[in-house]
Structures are given as C-alpha cells and as structure tokens.
Design a protein around this motif. Structure first.
Motif, PDB file in Angstrom:
ATOM      1  N   ASN A 605      24.630 -34.049  87.790  1.00  0.00           N
ATOM      2  CA  ASN A 605      24.368 -34.434  89.279  1.00  0.00           C
ATOM      3  C   ASN A 605      25.080 -33.220  89.958  1.00  0.00           C
ATOM      4  O   ASN A 605      26.251 -33.229  90.306  1.00  0.00           O
ATOM      5  N   GLN A 607      25.153 -33.042  93.400  1.00  0.00           N
ATOM      6  CA  GLN A 607      25.758 -33.808  94.409  1.00  0.00           C
ATOM      7  C   GLN A 607      27.190 -34.225  94.413  1.00  0.00           C
ATOM      8  O   GLN A 607      27.951 -34.226  95.240  1.00  0.00           O
ATOM      9  N   GLN A 608      27.743 -34.494  93.303  1.00  0.00           N
ATOM     10  CA  GLN A 608      28.894 -34.892  92.829  1.00  0.00           C
ATOM     11  C   GLN A 608      29.866 -33.824  92.297  1.00  0.00           C
ATOM     12  O   GLN A 608      30.828 -34.286  91.870  1.00  0.00           O
ATOM     13  N   ASP A 609      29.527 -32.811  92.305  1.00  0.00           N
ATOM     14  CA  ASP A 609      30.603 -31.762  91.943  1.00  0.00           C
ATOM     15  C   ASP A 609      31.193 -30.821  92.870  1.00  0.00           C
ATOM     16  O   ASP A 609      31.110 -29.442  92.649  1.00  0.00           O
ATOM     17  N   GLY A 610      31.158 -30.964  94.295  1.00  0.00           N
ATOM     18  CA  GLY A 610      31.920 -30.239  95.091  1.00  0.00           C
ATOM     19  C   GLY A 610      30.991 -28.999  95.648  1.00  0.00           C
ATOM     20  O   GLY A 610      31.516 -27.998  95.898  1.00  0.00           O
TER      21      GLY A 610
END
Length: 1090
Positions: A605, A607-610
């Motif tokens: 994902n 979008q969820q890893d900065g």
C-alpha cells in the motif's frame, strides 16, 4: 369544550408512529414479520430461522425486542426481507408457560397462562391440561388471546394441574414444557375452644397448632397472651416450620399464660389466629431432671432439588435444657452451612450433589443424650448436554438425531412428532435418546421433539425435518471460462436438486468421453489436463432426476500463456538511496492486464508508507515501482503479480538494504568490581555492512541519561563480543548497553542489561566549599557541601571534622555519621568571640577513611548583642504617633544588625503589645496607629542573625488627645473671577479633643494627585485659582492631636471662555449636609472624598 390536551396527544401518537415507520426503512412491517426477520451476527442464535435451536425458550421472551435497532438491522436488504418472508418454517417458541400460583381471594378472577411462538405461516395455538385438550369453544370460561390462555372464574377443583401449549402451522406442531397451576388460599381455624395444658415446672410441653386448610406453604409463629407479643425462640423454646407446633423443653413459671398459633400464607400474606391454648403449672411439685427426648426432627429421607436451601429441624425436651449438635456421617458438614435457632435448625444453602449423605442431630444434657439420623438426597432436573437441530434431507436418505441430558435420577427419553408420541416402526428406531429414520419420505417431514425427563421434571428440544424434493436448477445457465495453454482446467457442474440428479457432459453434439486428459470427478466437475487450443468450445452439463432436468453451458477459451519479467532480479542499495523496479508482461493482446505489487507476499500500500513508494505505469503492459529514500524496513522480497482474465503470473526480485547495524544481543554482566564491569553480548544484524566498532554505554541514578564509558581494550572492534568498562564509581548501581557502528552509521542500542552495583571502596572525594562562622557566643560553626551519593563509595558513609585554634599543634576530630549533614557546631566557653580556627573536613565509610579537604580558616561566632541601647527618648507627635530615638551601644562583638521596638499600653502586659523593627542600624522610628490620649511603655533592643540582645529600660509616653471630630461648618465663599474668598464657623473642640490651633485649606486640580495646602489661624481664607480647569477645595481643623474631619468638598469650574467679569460678585454657602449647590456663574457638582 373539549380538553385542550387531546389534540396534542394525538399529534404525539402520530409522531411516534412516523418515527417507527422511519426506523424500519419505510416498509409496512407487521409484528409477525419482525419475528421472521434474520438477525445480524450479534443476535442470539435463537432468532435464526434455519439454524435455530428449539430447546426451552423461556429466556427468549426477555431478550426479544421486535422494534429494537439491533433486530431491525435485517431490513437493510429488501431481497433478504422478501426471501425470509417467503421461506416457510415450523413453530419455534418465544415464550412458554411458567409455573403459576393464583390467589383465590384475588379481586381479578382471571388466570393467564402465556404462550408465544414464531413460524411461517403464523402458528395457531391450543392447550392441554393434564394431557387433555382444552375445548375453548365449548367452555365459556376459557378464551385465547393470541397464544395466551385466559381462565375466567378459576377454581382449584377444576383448573389445578399441568398445562401445555401446542403451537401448530402447516409445517408441524410442537408442545411447550409443562407448567403447574396452583391455587393459594388459607382457611380459618376451628372456633371450638381449646383445652388447657397443665404441666409441672421443669417438665417439657408441646402445644399443637393444627393449621387450617391452606396452599401453598405457610409460616408459623406463636402469640403469647395478646397480639403482637410473639414467643421468642431460644434454646428452651422452638417453633417447628414443619409441624407448626410450639415446643418448650423445660417449662418455667414465666411461661404460664395463653398461647395462640398464627399462620401466614407465603403468597397472599393472609394471616389467621387459632383459639388460645392456656398453659398452667401443676401444684403437686416440681419435675426432676430427665434425659433428652427428641420431639421434632427431619424425615428419615429428605429429598431436595439442586440449588435450593435445605432446613433440617431437630429439637428435644429435657431437664436441664438439652444442647443440640450436628454431624455428617462419613464426611464434614459443608462450610456454607449455618446453624439457626440455637442450633435447632441446620441450614444448607445452594444444595449440591456432594452435600448428599446421612446427617445426625444429637441432644444432650447432664442426664444423658439421644440422637436421630436421616439421609439427605439431592436430585436434579434434566439438563441438556446436546440437542437436536433442523435437518434437510433428500428423499431416501437416513435421518439420525441424538439428544443427551444429565439429571438425577438419570433421565429417560421419548420422542414427539408434531406434538404426538412417536413409536418405533419398521423404518423408525429409538434407543437412549437416539432417533433413526431409514429411507426418509416426504411424509416424515414435520416438527420433532426430544423429551428428556425424570420424576422431577421434563425438558424439550425441538427441530424441523424437511424432506427436499425438487427438479434440478442452476444459478446461471451460461458461463465463460478463459484459460491459458498448458494449464489444467476445471468445469464445474453444481445444480440444486433433490434427490441428487444424474449428470452428463456434452461438447457440441457429442457426449464427452473420459480419457487420460479429460476426467469426470465425483463432484461432477469436468477436469481437462494440459489444455490446448483444441479444447476450446461449448460444454453442456445436463442434470436430471424424477422431477425434471436442467442444462448449463460453459464456453471455454484457451489463450497463450502470459510471461512476466521483473528487473533487476537482485539489487543492493544503501539507506537513503532510491531504486526503480520494472515489471513487464507479455500476454494475449485481447486480454486486459492488471498489476499488483507485493512486499514479502503482502499487498503493498503505497499510500500508507510516507511517500516512499510510487507506482509508474509507462505502458499498458509495463509497470514500474519507485522506492525513494529507502529505509531498512524496505528490504525484502518484492513481487509483481500480473493478472488477466485467463491467468495470473508472479515474478519476484530481492532488495537488499545496507544500513547501520541492528541492536546487539542481550548484554550480560559477567564480572563486577569496585570500578570495572566485564560485559558480554552477541552480534546483531550488520545490515549488509560489517560492524567496525562497539560503543559501551552506562546509566546510573546520578547520570544524565546514557553516557559512553571508557573500555579495556580501547577501541572495541566489531569482531569482539566482550569488553571491560573501566573508571566506574564504587557502590553505584549501573545499567549497561552496547551500540554497534559500521561504515554506514551507528545503529540502535541493545536492550539494557540488568542493574548491577559496583563493589564498595574507600571514599576518594573530599567535601567541597568548607567554611563557617555565625552561631551563638562561644560556638564554632563549620559547614561544607555534602558529598554526592555517587561518590560515597559504600555504606556507613560519614564525615570527620578536624579543627584547631591558630597557633596550636593538635587537631580535634569529631565524627558526623549522617551522610546528608552539612554543618557541625562546636561549643567551648573558654575561647572569645571571633577566634580564628584552622578547619578541614574528611570522609569515611565502612571500608576506611578517605581524603580531607584543604585547610581553611573559620572564625568562632561573635554572638548576639550584649548591651542594650541607651538614651531612649520618646515624644508624642499626634494622637496616633510617637517618635522614638536612642543611642547605639558601644562597638564590640555582638554588633546589632537592627533594632526592635516593643510598645504596649500602660495598663496592659508587655506580651499583649506590638513590635516594630528598624531598617538597618537606624536609631529612630515612628510608631503609628496608636490610640489617642493613651499612655504607652516602650523598650528598644538590638538583634542580629544570632539572636536578640537585652532590652533597654521602659520609657513612658502619652499620645495627644484626638483631633476635633466636627468638620468646619457653614462654609461660605465669594468668587470674583478666579479669586475665591472662603469663610466658615470656627470649630470648637470637645473636652476629650485637642484644641484647635488653626485650619488647613486644601486645593487640588481634578485629575492631578498633587494638592496645594494653605494654613491659616483664622476661619477665613482667600484663594487664587489659575485660569481654566476644575478645582476641588476642602477645609480641615488642625490641632496638636492632628487634623480633624474635612468639610464637604467644593468643586469649582473655571474657563477662559466663561469667566466672571471684574466687579461681578457671586456669594454662596454650602451647608454640610449638601453634596452640591448650583451657582449662577460657576458650575459646581458633587465629588467623592479624596
């Protein structure tokens, strides 16, 4: 006129109905329809139509709330609602009848036995009493409201018994559990007079109650002489709740009187009294002592239901009064048991099976003893272990149900079908709770109940048996499958049918024949191995049974297999760098392709890893993954999963990330001394860059976090797993950790070691800032900064204070045992003030003496002032002030740092007076806030930081009389331009006031704090006001006692634009009781005092 609230009530009802309609999504839902709704997953399984448990549903009515939000959640789907409404199922009890006791003297002569069930179609109801149908139509006393049975004019003779509710619909019928209907009543005692009872003193007696007819249980008590004087039970008197009789083991003269038995119905609370029974004493002597005789006891066999409270009675007559004791044969009386009524009753609450056994009561006195023994037997009603559940079978299959229950005695089983007993037949077998029906038929459908019972009760478990009979049917008639060459393909054929249909497969017009590549599996699936283009085409599955047939067509398309390439296959990067992984797919151009990126087999994902990941789609068949500012956690196996409607292919690549080392393994303290600690650890991960050095860190209660410690060897190289921390402080508790470093950087620290304390050693740090001074006369005060606990090096820490007068040889040493001490005082009357001493302070602990501080010079104390001030003079300044002056004592040791003046009224004690101190060495002070015309005594004494000196001799002074209390009156003024001429009546002082010596006129411009003061000995004055502005004027009398009260304020406004002409006069007067006066030429308004 109608009531005004009726329209409001109608609106409220309409509003409530509208809210209810909205809560069920606008559907017109009846109560029965709500009962058929499928609950959500949080609902009880009792509400599931297809997976419902049909055991005792007595608790169901408590939980069922047809209009609760939770239950209505099923209405969110219109399709679910319709399908549940259309699905038929047999009756399921929501509420079953409960045991009831009806009071015959009740004003409401109706009895209601409750029953409610759900089902589709909605069930109908009938009732049985003692196994016989209740004919509601023929007997007008019975009526049905829904499933509830209403009995009018109920009577015990006709209506006492066991009731069962039968719920029935087109699926079948079920019977509820049995409910016992009893009737509560309490008759009256016979009015016939009772004969008297006459006994000797010391003899035992039993007074018989003989209760009237009653139902159910009653409570007994006895009245002595008159109501409400009740007989108190004790070791000599006992009322049996089994027989109702009153037992007196040894009659005394105080027992003579009239006795009345009172009984109370536990249900109706009705009470009745028996005729009195007189008790008298015979006059032919006193009864001698005799051994006990047990007059009332529990039955030889006591039956009790599990969980109830059991009361065992035992009471004996005897002289002396017997003592009752209890024991359990071959066991101990349960700890929960309690002895009541002077041990005449053994009460066991919440009886359990293990409480069964033989119990014995024993009555003893000095003449002998007797005992009674009985057996307590605990029984339990049946309880389910396993129950039956709904079943759906194809015609011809075998039904096997089994139900199991516990109970004491062991339950027996019987079976009901649609409420009627089921008997063994050629296809039906029943044995020990097991029911088997061979080759089931449509006629076997219906509602079945397993009944487990013993002589104390019965329980019911219900289930529906549905025999299926339907022609084959497919969910869909056409299916398209796209496969790739060389793969195995499964073509499913799963029709719904009962009984199971015969299955045949055709391709085109030809029947499919099994060979080494084509197989027909047991579940009717057609499996094609190693598919090729030749396998493309339409396959037809035909299902057929005695009720009909159906076909499903599967179109098979075979495409070229897809190939996926992920590059680079293996890549090494350093933390902070970036990399791009490229995924390219080669596939049939007629198929759409989708990409999915994985990290360690989990979907990625971005979008969820900065913002470290970014997907880049360059072409329809190519997708790139960019990884920016890489972290250690980004290392792993990356997968590119490419999917078409034909197949799915996964390609993988490995990403290695070089970074600072991970934390080393557990740190162990191998050896500890007073200043060193030998540590060992294990290597952590190097994150693909060899470890070069290790850094050892320590933390103690005295350090600011973790500090790097010196080591041996120095440095600690990356191949080592042990080193020594050196230059530690003795007797300090340390924690240690290790940090690894490689060419990339320094990693995270290891987990801290367990806390360890270094060994003790002689102190090595001397106290700092040794000084002294002050103190009282003949004292030498020595002070220092205490040594921190970090440097005390062991237990038993203290100080050695050494000192000697200048010019002497020998040192005096004193031990100070407190580690927190900061001062030491030495007193010697022989040395004068300010004698110089050489001083040093050392340290010690249990291991020995440590170093001394440097030698410093400290002077002994000069002491508190030794002489009193002289030439004390006082003078009254006014009615509230006295001025005090004095001469300082001669210079010398004990110099004062200030002076304290004490003053008190002549007629009072010094302790009640007040004190005032000077600022510094001033020799004058003004005492204020005194009472007028009052004599005061005054003393002065010096003080310093050591203490106070002696006071001077007291001096007497009297304050002046108070100033006049009356303000100047009849104030008049004449204004000519800016000149104001004032006059007023002279003020006359009263006898206790100071004489007037003049007047003070105060002039102040409004808005300014400064005042102009004009003094005059007369009662008149002339003021010149500057041009422009508002001025406030007031007058005060002046005396030796101070200033008197002020006159009323005069407020004068002058302006260059409004000015009195020369020669134009204005004469005014201002009475003291007026706040303001209007002027002809000058505006005057009131003002607050100033």
């Amino acid at each position: 006129m109608g009531s005004p609230w009726k329209p409001l009530l109608l609106l409220s009802i309409i509003s409530g109905l509208a809210e209810l309609a909205r809560s069920v999504a606008g559907r017109p839902v009846s109560y029965a329809a709500v009962l058929r709704m499928k609950p959500d997953s949080s609902s009880s399984s009792l509400l599931r139509p297809r997976l419902r448990s049909r055991q005792d549903h007595s608790s169901f009515s408590q939980d069922w709330s047809p209009f609760s939000r939770q239950r209505l959640s099923a209405l969110s789907s219109q399709e679910d609602y319709r399908s549940e409404e259309s699905e038929e199922f047999g009756p399921v009890f929501i509420q079953e009848p409960d045991d009831a006791i009806f009071a015959l003297d009740s004003e409401d002569k109706k009895v209601m036995m409750s029953c409610e069930a759900r089902g589709n179609p909605a069930p109908t109801y009938s009732w049985l009493i003692n196994g016989t149908d209740v004919d509601v139509e023929a007997d007008f006393r019975y009526s049905l409201i829904d499933g509830n049975l209403i009995i009018n004019n109920a009577s015990e003779a006709i209506d006492f018994g066991k009731y069962q509710c039968r719920a029935e619909n087109s699926i079948g019928a079920v019977l509820s559990r049995e409910a016992l209907l009893q009737f509560a009543y309490l008759g009256v005692f016979s009015t016939r007079a009772r004969g008297g009872v006459s006994v000797r003193e010391g003899q035992g007696v039993v007074l018989i109650c003989t209760p009237p007819p009653h139902s159910p249980e009653i409570i007994y008590s006895w009245v002595f002489n008159e109501f409400p004087s009740f007989v108190a039970e004790d070791s000599r008197r006992f009322i049996s709740q089994e027989t109702g009789n009153l037992y007196i083991s040894k009659v005394q003269p105080s027992d003579v009187g009239s006795y009345i038995c009172l009984v109370k119905n536990t249900v109706t609370n009705a009470r009745v009294l028996s005729p009195p029974t007189p008790l008298t004493l015979k006059t032919d002597g006193v009864m001698g002592e005799y051994e006990p005789k047990i007059e009332v006891h529990f039955p030889p066999t006591v039956l009790a239901a599990k969980g109830v409270t059991v009361r065992l009675e035992c009471f004996a007559l005897g002289n002396p009064v017997p003592t009752i004791t209890w024991r359990k044969i071959n066991g101990n009386i349960p700890k929960k048991a309690r002895l009541r009524k002077s041990q005449a009753v053994l009460e066991i609450p919440n009886i359990q099976l293990e409480d069964s056994g033989s119990y014995e009561c024993k009555a003893e006195n000095s003449r002998g003893g007797t005992a009674f023994r009985g057996h307590l037997q605990v029984y339990t009603m049946p309880q389910w272990i396993s129950m039956i559940n709904d079943s759906q079978l194809d015609s011809g299959e075998q039904l096997q149900w089994e139900c199991r229950a516990t109970g004491k005695p062991r339950p027996t089983y019987r079976w009901l079908r649609n409420g009627e007993p089921l008997t063994p037949q050629n296809r039906v077998e029943m044995l020990n709770g097991e029911l088997i029906i061979h080759r089931v038929q449509q006629a076997d459908s219906g509602m079945y109940q397993c009944v487990a019972e013993n002589k104390y009760g019965a329980i019911y478990s219900s289930a529906e048996l549905k025999i299926l009979a339907s022609a084959p049917m497919f969910n869909t008639n056409t299916v398209t499958i796209i496969a790739t060459m060389g793969k195995d393909i499964s073509l499913e054929c799963r029709p719904r049918a009962s009984p199971k249909p015969r299955i045949t497969w055709k391709k085109g017009e030809r029947r499919v024949q099994a060979n080494r590549r084509i197989m027909l599996l047991r579940n009717n699936t057609l499996r094609i191995v190693n598919s090729s283009r030749a396998d493309e085409g339409s396959y037809v599955c035909r299902a057929e049974n005695q009720f009909g047939s159906a076909e499903m067509t599967t179109t098979l398309l075979v495409k070229e297999a897809m190939k996926v390439e992920l590059s680079p296959k293996r890549v090494e990067v350093t933390v902070g760098e970036s990399v791009v992984l490229s995924c390219k797919a080669t596939h049939d151009p007629s198929l759409d392709v989708n990409f999915l990126w994985l990290l360690n087999n989990q979907p990625l994902n971005a979008q969820q890893d900065g913002g470290h990941f970014e997907y880049i789609r360059t072409q329809s068949s190519t997708a790139d993954l960019m990884i920016r500012s890489i972290l250690l956690k980004h290392a792993g196996k990356y997968g590119c999963r490419v999917q078409t409607s034909a197949d799915t292919v996964l390609a993988e690549a490995e990403l290695l990330v070089r970074g600072p080392p991970g934390p080393p393994g557990v740190v162990i303290v191998e050896e500890i001394t007073d200043t060193t600690a030998t540590l060992s650890w294990s290597h952590g991960v190097d994150n693909h860059s060899p470890i070069t050095t290790y850094n050892l860190q320590a933390r103690s209660p005295f350090s600011l976090g973790w500090q790097t410690v010196k080591t041996d060897p120095e440095p600690v190289t990356g191949d080592m797993e042990s080193a020594m921390a050196v230059e530690l402080n003795p007797w300090v508790e340390y924690e240690f950790r290790v940090v690894a470093t490689n060419s990339i950087g320094t990693g995270d620290p290891s987990t801290p070691s367990r806390a360890v304390r270094t060994k003790e050693a002689v102190p090595s740090v001397a106290p700092a800032n040794v000084s002294g001074g002050n103190g009282r006369r003949h004292e030498l005060v020595i002070s220092w900064e205490p040594v921190s606990e970090e440097f005390q090096n062991g237990e038993g820490f203290g100080y050695i204070v050494a000192f000697r007068a200048n010019g002497t040889r020998g040192w005096k040493e004193k031990m100070v045992t407190s580690a927190d001490s900061t001062t030491y005082k030495y007193r010697d009357e022989t040395f004068p003030p300010l004698t110089p001493f050489e001083v040093k302070v050392g340290v010690y602990n249990n291991k020995g003496d440590g170093p001394f501080s440097k030698v410093v010079t400290v002077f002994s104390a000069e002491g508190e002032p030794r002489e009193a001030p002289t030439e004390v003079k006082v003078s009254a300044m006014s009615s509230s002030e006295i001025k005090v002056t004095w001469k300082a004592p001669s210079p010398g040791p004990g110099r004062p740092e200030g002076y304290e003046v004490s003053y008190w009224k002549d007629m009072e004690q010094e302790e009640s007076g007040k004190k005032k101190r000077t600022v510094g060495n001033e020799t004058v002070i003004l005492l204020s806030g005194l009472d007028g015309n009052t004599a005061y005594l005054i003393t002065v004494k010096g003080f310093n930081s050591i203490g106070q000196g002696p006071p001077s001799a007291s001096v007497r002074a009297t304050t002046k009389k108070n100033p006049p209390s009356q303000p100047p009156s009849n104030v008049m003024w004449i204004q000519e331009g800016n000149n104001v001429s004032l006059s007023w009546d002279p003020v006359k002082a009263m006898e206790n006031e100071s004489d007037v010596i003049g007047y003070k006129v105060l002039l102040r411009q409004e808005g300014r704090g400064h005042s102009q003061v004009m003094r005059t000995p007369n009662s008149a004055a002339v003021l010149v006001l500057p041009e422009g502005g508002t001025y406030i004027i007031e007058v005060r009398a002046v005396s030796e006692g101070g200033e008197g009260a002020a006159s009323s304020q005069i407020r004068v406004l002058t302006s260059s634009g409004v000015r009195a002409k020369s020669g134009q006069l204005s004469v005014h007067s201002l009475p003291s009781n007026l706040a303001w006066t209007p002027l002809l030429l000058v505006l005057m308004v009131p003002s607050a005092p100033w």
